[in-house]
Scaffold this active site. Structure first.
Site, PDB file in Angstrom:
ATOM      1  N   SER A   1     -14.448  -8.129  -6.801  1.00  0.00           N
ATOM      2  CA  SER A   1     -13.617  -7.022  -6.326  1.00  0.00           C
ATOM      3  C   SER A   1     -12.624  -6.592  -7.385  1.00  0.00           C
ATOM      4  O   SER A   1     -12.173  -7.404  -8.190  1.00  0.00           O
ATOM      5  CB  SER A   1     -12.869  -7.473  -5.064  1.00  0.00           C
ATOM      6  OG  SER A   1     -11.822  -6.569  -4.769  1.00  0.00           O
TER       7      SER A   1
ATOM      8  N   LYS B   1     -11.231 -14.530  -5.141  1.00  0.00           N
ATOM      9  CA  LYS B   1     -12.275 -13.873  -5.942  1.00  0.00           C
ATOM     10  C   LYS B   1     -12.120 -14.243  -7.417  1.00  0.00           C
ATOM     11  O   LYS B   1     -13.114 -14.485  -8.121  1.00  0.00           O
ATOM     12  CB  LYS B   1     -12.215 -12.355  -5.772  1.00  0.00           C
ATOM     13  CG  LYS B   1     -12.728 -11.854  -4.429  1.00  0.00           C
ATOM     14  CD  LYS B   1     -14.202 -12.156  -4.230  1.00  0.00           C
ATOM     15  CE  LYS B   1     -14.727 -11.624  -2.915  1.00  0.00           C
ATOM     16  NZ  LYS B   1     -16.142 -11.955  -2.688  1.00  0.00           N
TER      17      LYS B   1
ATOM     18  N   PHE C   1     -22.872 -12.279  -0.699  1.00  0.00           N
ATOM     19  CA  PHE C   1     -21.885 -11.410  -0.048  1.00  0.00           C
ATOM     20  C   PHE C   1     -20.975 -12.199   0.896  1.00  0.00           C
ATOM     21  O   PHE C   1     -19.894 -11.757   1.237  1.00  0.00           O
ATOM     22  CB  PHE C   1     -22.595 -10.343   0.813  1.00  0.00           C
ATOM     23  CG  PHE C   1     -23.368  -9.325   0.050  1.00  0.00           C
ATOM     24  CD1 PHE C   1     -24.764  -9.322   0.077  1.00  0.00           C
ATOM     25  CD2 PHE C   1     -22.710  -8.346  -0.676  1.00  0.00           C
ATOM     26  CE1 PHE C   1     -25.488  -8.350  -0.612  1.00  0.00           C
ATOM     27  CE2 PHE C   1     -23.434  -7.371  -1.363  1.00  0.00           C
ATOM     28  CZ  PHE C   1     -24.814  -7.384  -1.332  1.00  0.00           C
TER      29      PHE C   1
ATOM     30  N   TYR D   1      -6.722 -13.216  -0.992  1.00  0.00           N
ATOM     31  CA  TYR D   1      -8.101 -12.716  -1.087  1.00  0.00           C
ATOM     32  C   TYR D   1      -8.479 -12.495  -2.559  1.00  0.00           C
ATOM     33  O   TYR D   1      -9.490 -13.029  -3.036  1.00  0.00           O
ATOM     34  CB  TYR D   1      -8.256 -11.410  -0.308  1.00  0.00           C
ATOM     35  CG  TYR D   1      -9.497 -10.657  -0.687  1.00  0.00           C
ATOM     36  CD1 TYR D   1      -9.424  -9.507  -1.462  1.00  0.00           C
ATOM     37  CD2 TYR D   1     -10.750 -11.120  -0.306  1.00  0.00           C
ATOM     38  CE1 TYR D   1     -10.568  -8.841  -1.850  1.00  0.00           C
ATOM     39  CE2 TYR D   1     -11.902 -10.453  -0.685  1.00  0.00           C
ATOM     40  CZ  TYR D   1     -11.804  -9.312  -1.470  1.00  0.00           C
ATOM     41  OH  TYR D   1     -12.939  -8.659  -1.864  1.00  0.00           O
TER      42      TYR D   1
ATOM     43  N   SER E   1     -20.298 -13.874  11.763  1.00  0.00           N
ATOM     44  CA  SER E   1     -18.861 -13.862  12.125  1.00  0.00           C
ATOM     45  C   SER E   1     -18.272 -12.471  11.918  1.00  0.00           C
ATOM     46  O   SER E   1     -17.241 -12.135  12.481  1.00  0.00           O
ATOM     47  CB  SER E   1     -18.092 -14.878  11.261  1.00  0.00           C
ATOM     48  OG  SER E   1     -18.139 -14.471   9.887  1.00  0.00           O
ATOM     49  N   ASN E   2     -18.911 -11.654  11.081  1.00  0.00           N
ATOM     50  CA  ASN E   2     -18.394 -10.298  10.840  1.00  0.00           C
ATOM     51  C   ASN E   2     -19.553  -9.310  10.764  1.00  0.00           C
ATOM     52  O   ASN E   2     -19.591  -8.417   9.927  1.00  0.00           O
ATOM     53  CB  ASN E   2     -17.565 -10.255   9.540  1.00  0.00           C
ATOM     54  CG  ASN E   2     -16.750  -8.974   9.451  1.00  0.00           C
ATOM     55  OD1 ASN E   2     -16.451  -8.348  10.467  1.00  0.00           O
ATOM     56  ND2 ASN E   2     -16.425  -8.560   8.237  1.00  0.00           N
TER      57      ASN E   2
HETATM   58  C1  WQD Z   1      -6.567   2.529   0.321  1.00  0.00           C
HETATM   59  C2  WQD Z   1      -5.357   3.456   0.244  1.00  0.00           C
HETATM   60  C3  WQD Z   1      -3.332   2.484   1.077  1.00  0.00           C
HETATM   61  C4  WQD Z   1      -4.687   2.214   5.268  1.00  0.00           C
HETATM   62  C5  WQD Z   1      -8.652  -3.175  -0.296  1.00  0.00           C
HETATM   63  C6  WQD Z   1      -8.961  -4.447  -1.042  1.00  0.00           C
HETATM   64  C7  WQD Z   1     -10.251  -4.284  -1.812  1.00  0.00           C
HETATM   65  C8  WQD Z   1     -11.347  -3.879  -0.864  1.00  0.00           C
HETATM   66  C9  WQD Z   1     -10.953  -2.564  -0.182  1.00  0.00           C
HETATM   67  C10 WQD Z   1     -12.509  -5.836  -0.108  1.00  0.00           C
HETATM   68  C11 WQD Z   1      -4.094   2.757  -0.219  1.00  0.00           C
HETATM   69  C12 WQD Z   1      -3.752   3.674   1.945  1.00  0.00           C
HETATM   70  C13 WQD Z   1      -4.629   2.430   3.892  1.00  0.00           C
HETATM   71  C14 WQD Z   1      -3.868   2.981   6.137  1.00  0.00           C
HETATM   72  C15 WQD Z   1      -2.975   4.161   4.232  1.00  0.00           C
HETATM   73  N1  WQD Z   1     -11.590  -4.902   0.093  1.00  0.00           N
HETATM   74  N2  WQD Z   1      -3.783   3.395   3.396  1.00  0.00           N
HETATM   75  N3  WQD Z   1      -3.028   3.930   5.589  1.00  0.00           N
HETATM   76  O1  WQD Z   1      -6.002  -1.662  -0.420  1.00  0.00           O
HETATM   77  O2  WQD Z   1      -7.231  -0.103  -2.041  1.00  0.00           O
HETATM   78  O3  WQD Z   1      -8.395  -2.148  -1.221  1.00  0.00           O
HETATM   79  O4  WQD Z   1      -9.725  -2.816   0.527  1.00  0.00           O
HETATM   80  O5  WQD Z   1     -13.343  -5.910  -0.976  1.00  0.00           O
HETATM   81  O6  WQD Z   1     -10.560  -5.524  -2.400  1.00  0.00           O
HETATM   82  O7  WQD Z   1      -7.925  -4.677  -1.977  1.00  0.00           O
HETATM   83  O8  WQD Z   1      -7.999  -0.274   0.340  1.00  0.00           O
HETATM   84  O9  WQD Z   1      -8.426   1.191   2.255  1.00  0.00           O
HETATM   85  O10 WQD Z   1      -6.675  -0.645   2.497  1.00  0.00           O
HETATM   86  O11 WQD Z   1      -6.185   1.377   1.081  1.00  0.00           O
HETATM   87  O12 WQD Z   1      -2.213   5.020   3.770  1.00  0.00           O
HETATM   88  O13 WQD Z   1      -3.870   2.822   7.402  1.00  0.00           O
HETATM   89  O14 WQD Z   1      -5.076   3.967   1.548  1.00  0.00           O
HETATM   90  O15 WQD Z   1      -1.918   2.470   0.885  1.00  0.00           O
HETATM   91  O16 WQD Z   1      -3.340   3.673  -1.024  1.00  0.00           O
HETATM   92  P1  WQD Z   1      -7.281  -1.032  -0.880  1.00  0.00           P
HETATM   93  P2  WQD Z   1      -7.343   0.386   1.635  1.00  0.00           P
END
Ligand code: WQD
Length: 338
Positions: A126, A154, A82, A150, A36-37
């Site tokens: 996570s 977890k 996973f 999410y 699915s992904n």
């Molecule tokens: C990182 C930074 C945003 C997108 C999440 C989940 C975590 C894992 C990884 C699953 C933040 C900034 C982001 C954009 C931006 N997922 N940003 N513009 O939120 O730390 O973690 O994803 O396992 O569990 O919580 O990751 O990459 O979304 O954001 O400025 O278009 O980048 O504000 O500071 P995050 P992210």
């Protein structure tokens, strides 16, 4: 005698990189994935990378009978789980689907394992279980919380695992709390392949660098951080994969479980990542400052010392490696001219 590991979600981003690391470490590996992904051709690319045929079962962890058939058909010694949904934004829109897939999927898997007398498990957790206001650097004994369905799913899974272990000491489980996995295999054959417009920063930046998206929105530049933008502990997916091999080895060696952070201990801001990606890709990365994203923490980075003490884990790759391998993957997967 080679130990055989079942990877649920093994055709996915982190699963496929862990597959390569496990084969390199001498394990036999069976992939279970509903695709699915994950792209259907990932098993073929894994065969090209490892030189070995891949054993793949197309099935869903919500299908208990299919899980039972896998354990009957293959002598499995351990499982790395996973298979789960992982988008924070999507979980807010679809909480029931996230609870069903992530929580019921784990329950199905652990019941099938128990019936098959297989009780060695590595669980993909996570850093979201620390919520958005943990003391920095984040240690494993920090208060647990959640800020979205999410992260909630977890946390529930970790609690189910804890209660199962308390009820039956024959279980040994490695709980790995990932920080921000990014990057790709140096070959460019496997990498993160999000469908549609990415929620996460690195894949979004990659698409801007490739010209597939026009501009990056930086979600806030007024955070209490050195340059005002969000700070995260980015970890190369290949370091993360090695951490899974070390977790399995520790379970086999110690017979007891562990709960550890998998991060580098170093935080990078959004602007630092943009500048590093521009250097690694030799491309401009147009961006604009946008409002903060609901639920985001200002800073999040790990205290990695427990993973080093328990697993011998230590991240090897830096942010430039993460950006460079991401760019190589972006070029090979979209045939972008360099
Ligand atoms: C990182 C930074 C945003 C997108 C999440 C989940 C975590 C894992 C990884 C699953 C933040 C900034 C982001 C954009 C931006 N997922 N940003 N513009 O939120 O730390 O973690 O994803 O396992 O569990 O919580 O990751 O990459 O979304 O954001 O400025 O278009 O980048 O504000 O500071 P995050 P992210």
């Amino acid at each position: 005698m080679k130990h055989r590991v079942l990877l649920t979600g093994g055709a996915g981003y982190i699963g496929s990189h862990t597959y390569v690391a496990l084969v390199d470490a001498g394990y036999d590996v069976v992939i279970l994935d509903n695709f699915s992904n994950a792209a259907e051709d990932v098993p073929k690319r894994l065969k090209d990378l490892t030189g070995q045929d891949t054993t793949v079962v197309k099935a869903d962890v919500l299908d208990r009978a299919a899980l039972d058939r896998v354990f009957k058909g293959h002598k499995i010694d351990a499982v790395i789980h996973f298979a789960a949904y992982k988008s924070v934004a999507e979980s807010v829109r679809k909480p029931l689907a996230y609870m069903q897939n992530n929580v019921v999927g784990l329950i199905n898997l652990m019941q099938a394992m128990d019936d098959a007398e297989v009780r060695r498990l590595v669980f993909s957790s996570s850093a979201t279980v620390y919520g958005a206001h943990a003391e920095l650097p984040i240690r494993e004994d920090a208060a647990l919380s959640y800020a979205n369905p999410y992260g909630h799913s977890k946390l529930i899974c970790e609690q189910i695992i804890e209660e199962t272990i308390a009820s039956d000491p024959r279980w040994s489980v490695g709980v790995l709390r990932y920080f921000n996995p990014v990057g790709a295999h140096p070959s460019g054959l496997i990498g993160e392949d999000p469908a549609g417009v990415p929620d996460n920063l690195m894949p979004y930046v990659a698409k801007v660098a490739a010209g597939e998206l026009p501009v990056l929105s930086v979600f806030g530049d007024d955070y209490p951080t050195p340059d005002g933008t969000g700070v995260r502990d980015y970890i190369h997916v290949f370091d993360l994969a090695q951490g899974h091999v070390q977790s399995l080895n520790a379970l086999e060696r110690d017979g007891t479980g562990h709960i550890v952070n998998l991060g580098t201990g170093r935080g990078y801001s959004v602007l630092e990542l943009i500048a590093t990606y521009a250097r690694a890709s030799n491309r401009d990365i147009p961006y604009k400052i946008a409002p903060r994203r609901e639920g985001d923490a200002a800073s999040s980075y790990a205290d990695p010392s427990l993973a080093k003490a328990v697993l011998g884990f230590e991240a090897q790759y830096d942010l430039f490696d993460m950006c460079r391998t991401s760019w190589v993957w972006m070029q090979t997967s979209t045939q972008t001219a360099d």
